[in-house]
Structure formats: structure tokens, C-alpha cells
Write a protein that holds these residues in place. Sequence first.
Motif, PDB file in Angstrom:
ATOM      1  N   ARG A 340     -20.533  39.509 -78.537  1.00 34.98           N
ATOM      2  CA  ARG A 340     -20.270  39.194 -77.134  1.00 34.98           C
ATOM      3  C   ARG A 340     -18.949  38.415 -76.974  1.00 34.98           C
ATOM      4  NH1 ARG A 340     -18.211  37.703 -73.548  1.00 34.98           N
ATOM      5  NH2 ARG A 340     -18.932  36.613 -71.684  1.00 34.98           N
ATOM      6  N   THR A 344     -13.183  40.088 -75.544  1.00 35.30           N
ATOM      7  CA  THR A 344     -11.835  39.792 -75.014  1.00 35.30           C
ATOM      8  C   THR A 344     -10.753  40.249 -76.003  1.00 35.30           C
ATOM      9  OG1 THR A 344     -12.883  37.790 -74.180  1.00 35.30           O
ATOM     10  CG2 THR A 344     -10.501  37.932 -73.941  1.00 35.30           C
ATOM     11  N   LYS A 355      -7.637  42.396 -65.807  1.00 36.88           N
ATOM     12  CA  LYS A 355      -8.803  41.544 -65.996  1.00 36.88           C
ATOM     13  C   LYS A 355      -9.290  40.974 -64.676  1.00 36.88           C
ATOM     14  CE  LYS A 355      -9.178  39.329 -70.056  1.00 36.88           C
ATOM     15  NZ  LYS A 355     -10.546  39.602 -70.493  1.00 36.88           N
ATOM     16  N   TYR A 386     -19.032  43.100 -68.607  1.00 38.84           N
ATOM     17  CA  TYR A 386     -19.780  42.169 -69.453  1.00 38.84           C
ATOM     18  C   TYR A 386     -19.765  40.827 -68.736  1.00 38.84           C
ATOM     19  CZ  TYR A 386     -15.049  40.756 -70.973  1.00 38.84           C
ATOM     20  OH  TYR A 386     -13.732  40.354 -71.004  1.00 38.84           O
ATOM     21  N   HIS A 430     -12.005  31.692 -64.354  1.00 37.87           N
ATOM     22  CA  HIS A 430     -10.683  31.642 -65.006  1.00 37.87           C
ATOM     23  C   HIS A 430      -9.627  30.935 -64.173  1.00 37.87           C
ATOM     24  CE1 HIS A 430     -11.862  35.439 -67.511  1.00 37.87           C
ATOM     25  NE2 HIS A 430     -12.432  34.342 -67.961  1.00 37.87           N
TER      26      HIS A 430
HETATM   27  C1  MLT Z   1     -15.569  35.642 -71.696  1.00 36.12           C
HETATM   28  O1  MLT Z   1     -16.596  35.328 -71.100  1.00 36.12           O
HETATM   29  O2  MLT Z   1     -15.576  36.344 -72.699  1.00 36.12           O
HETATM   30  C2  MLT Z   1     -14.288  35.062 -71.202  1.00 36.12           C
HETATM   31  O3  MLT Z   1     -14.340  34.562 -69.923  1.00 36.12           O
HETATM   32  C3  MLT Z   1     -13.048  35.843 -71.483  1.00 36.12           C
HETATM   33  C4  MLT Z   1     -12.956  37.157 -70.767  1.00 36.12           C
HETATM   34  O4  MLT Z   1     -13.272  37.228 -69.591  1.00 36.12           O
HETATM   35  O5  MLT Z   1     -12.532  38.131 -71.382  1.00 36.12           O
END
Ligand code: MLT
Length: 474
Positions: A340, A344, A355, A386, A430
Motif C-alpha cells: 500500500r 506512490t 495526482k 487507492y 496534501h
Molecule cells: C499516500 O497515501 O500514499 C500518499 O498520500 C501519497 C500519494 O497520494 O501518492
Amino acid sequence: LTQERYPVRRLPFAAASEEDLAAFERILPGRVVTSPEELAAVNVDWLRTVRGCSKVLLKPRTTEEVSQILRYCHERNLAVTPQGGNTSMVGGSVPVFDEVVLSTSLMNQVVGFHKVSGVLVCQAGCILEDLSQYVEERDFVMPLDLGAKGSCHIGGNVATNAGGLRVLRYGSLHGTVLGLEVVLADGTVLNCLTSLRKDNTGYDLKQLFIGSEGTLGVITAVSILCPPKPKAVNVAFLGCPGFTEVLQAFSSCNRLLGEILSAFEFMDAECMRLVGQHLHLACPVQESPFYVLVETSGSSREHDGAKLDAFLEQALSSGLVTDGTVATDQRKMKMLWALRERITEALSRDGYVYKYDISLPVERLYDLVTDLRARLGPSAKSVVGYGHLGDGNLHLNVTGEAFSTQLLGALEPYVYEWTARQCGSVSAEHGLGFRKRDVIGYSKPPAAVQLMRGLKALLDPKGILNPYKTLPSQ
Ligand code: MLT
Ligand code: FAD
Ligand code: ZN
């Protein structure tokens, strides 16, 4: 790169001169960096989507040094970009033009830890993973965890109000941060570094800086409440036949696991394909359209194990889950979490990443992904979903071979309008940084943006702190 892709004009700040460099050198002997190699790294963001052209990087060790730097920059009208681990997902941590980069990388000392209350006080440049290790050795854990833990700084986490993998259990930094020390734009040191759980003496000023992305002040120290280290941790990685079943599994977890549920994360089959293809991570269960990672953290191995078993039995027998694996040992738990946490990284190897980090009513969390797959067709390389399902936070990511204005045009403002129709947030965790600042209006009314501008003008009248970030261009 930045200026070509995004229409932005340099504001009339001064440019750092030889005299300025000499003045910085007097404040920070030997810690004024002008070498092109080191500057190259701090000028470009983690996703490699924006690049500035700063000529100077400053590395203070103390609050007093930060104060002297800002007092000087304020007087000289030099713009400053505060930078922690430079893991921002929205281009917030890199200069847009030639802003002075103020790095917290040498401000990495723990100031103190209270063994009874679990309050940790530390400098802003401590790396999150180092702090985790420090408090775990004392039988506590950090209230936050995220995939960037090996690089991100606690000051950067606070400046972005980072969410991550533990919000479901411990809440956001607005609750766990007890105090902050901040240096204001003119060099004034604001000492609100209390370790008190309760303190209603006037306005709670520290909240202003949590999530302010370096635009209101430079955070130099943090006081944060750490929960006791759970005695028993279990991780279950499960395959689900559809998103409806993912939602039902979440409801079931809430009811059957209750107070021991500490994470509920989800990823779709496309994510699994990407971590397999780019990082060679193997899927630990039967291939499924969706996967969920359920974590429990409690105080009794037997009690927690029995609860998790009851949930799994019900989920399997009712068809919510088609296959699953459970881990209680560190090595396997880490392996399951990596599937998980490293999405990224896999995405960044897949191509140019568009993103989106969205809050939505949980029932509609995946609809936008399905909708976009149909809308974009073969023009996108991958369209994946995700995220932190337990927090109603979707990470919608689209990749293409290279940046394309056409693909961007198909995504925006479509994604933002779709989100606004659901009364969602166009940035769940973010922040807005440089790349999202002009979409604030999809989630905030004009009066709120106006008040934000007022606060900025009050705290940073010359606008030297992280210009071109967070607030929309005029
Ligand atoms: C995550 O939950 O993996 C992070 O916020 C980074 C992303 O969004 O890729
Ligand atoms: P930077 O990227 O250096 O800076 C971020 C912003 O804060 C910038 O605007 C900068 O100017 C400002 N800033 C930094 N330090 C200070 C300071 N001391 N004072 C004032 N302003 C400052 N984010 C989440 O919310 N949840 C996640 O699950 C998550 N997972 C991630 C996983 C990966 C692999 C990566 C690469 C990123 C992830 N992120 C996540 C995004 C990012 O890690 C967070 O936003 C993090 O909090 C940024 O910390 P940093 O030290 O790297 O800050
Ligand atoms: Zn996230």
C-alpha cells in the motif's frame, strides 16, 4: 520548466546579491550552500513536476539563526521557501523562481520527552522515522505515519497538516500537536511551544500554522502527543470482489473491531499491477478487483486476535472478502504495508503522474475512478484509485507517457467540478502548494479565501514567505 507549464510571473522581490551571501555567511558560517549540485536537488520536487532556480540554500541549526535569516530577508525584501524533506506532492517545497531555500535539515535535535504524558518536544527538522524509532524505544508511537517517513520532517508534516495512515485512530495534527515554536516573516520568534493538553488562554494561534504550508511562518520546534505503543498489532490484507464489498467490509470492521481498528486502507487491482510491475512486489492473496489493508492495534493479543477472527469469518462467509492473509510478525506486517505505502513510488516509475487527493462521501469514493477510465480511454496509461478509505480520502492518480496538455485538459477542471458537486475537498491531505493553489475555490467560499488573504497580509505584509503557494494568484 515551471514557468513554461504554469503561467506565473516573478513578483518584485530582490535577488540575492554577493553582499547578501556574505551576510548569510556571517549568520551561518559554513552553512550557506551555493554549489550547483546541491542546489539542483532542492530546486526540484519529489514528483519532478516543478523546478525553480534558487541560487542559495541556507542550513540553520537554531531558532535564533532562523530568526536572524528572516529578519535580514524581510529587510532586504528577499523571498524565502522553507523546505523540510522535500516530499511535497503539490510542488509546495521548492522555489518557483530564485527564492532563498531555508532548509530544516540540520535542525534535527530532540529537545525532550515526557515519559508519563508521552509528550515529545523536538526541532522541526527531525525525520519522522527517526522520531518513531526514538519514541518506540520508550514504549510510545508517533501519532502519524506515512510512506515518506524516511525523508519527511516533522516540521514539514505540521506545515502540511499531513494525514497519512494513522488519522483513523489518532486524529489529525490539529489535535495531536500541543505546541509550536514559529519564526514569523520579520524574524519575531513566537513561542507557543507548550506541552499542555488543555490551554484556553485566548486564540489557539498554533492552529493557524498547522497546514499553512510555509506561507505564514517557519516552524522551528514542535510539541506533540504520542500515544502508548500498542502491545498487539495485527495486519490483514484482503481481496474484495467489488467496491460495494469494500464499503461493507469497512462497516463490518467498525462494528466488529471497534476501538482496536487502527487503519483501513484500500487499493484497486491497477495499483497492485503497478507495484508488481515496477517494484516486483508480489500479491499475497488471490487476484481481486480491490484489496483492503486492515490493521488492529490494541493491548491484548488474545482479545484482538479473537475479534479479528470473528470479523474475517463473517467477511469470508458472506462473500465480502474472497481471500486474505494475516500477519502478526514485524517482517510480514512490513511486507503487507509496503504494498500500500509504495504505490506512490510505483506510479512515479510508470510515467508522468497527474495526482489528485480528494475527500468525498465514502459511498461515492470510487465512482470518479470508474468515470475517468471511461472518459480518458487509451489516452491515459493507468488510472488508479487507492487511499485512506477510513477517512473518506481517495488518491486518484492518472499516468501518461509524458506530460500532455490534452490529457490535463481532459482531467481539469473535470475532476474538481465533479468533486465540488459532491461537496468534497480538492485537497484532502496534501495541501495546495504551487500546483493546486488556483483550485481552492472549488472547496472554499470567496469570503474564506478573502479572510486567508487578510491573515497572510497581517503575518507577512511583504509576502516573502513561500510566495506563489497556497493562496490563489490574484
Ligand atoms: C499516500 O497515501 O500514499 C500518499 O498520500 C501519497 C500519494 O497520494 O501518492
Ligand atoms: P516539504 O515537502 O519539504 O514541505 C512541504 C510544505 O511545508 C512546503 O510548503 C514547505 O514550504 C513547508 N514547510 C516545510 N517545512 C517547514 C517548516 N519547518 N516551517 C514552515 N513550513 C515548512 N502526505 C500525507 O498527508 N499523507 C500521506 O500518506 C503521504 N504519503 C506520502 C508518501 C510518499 C512516498 C511521498 C513522497 C509523500 C507523501 N505525502 C503524504 C506528502 C508529504 O510527505 C507530506 O506532505 C509531508 O508532510 C511533507 O513533509 P516534508 O518535510 O517533506 O515537507
Ligand atoms: Zn495519502
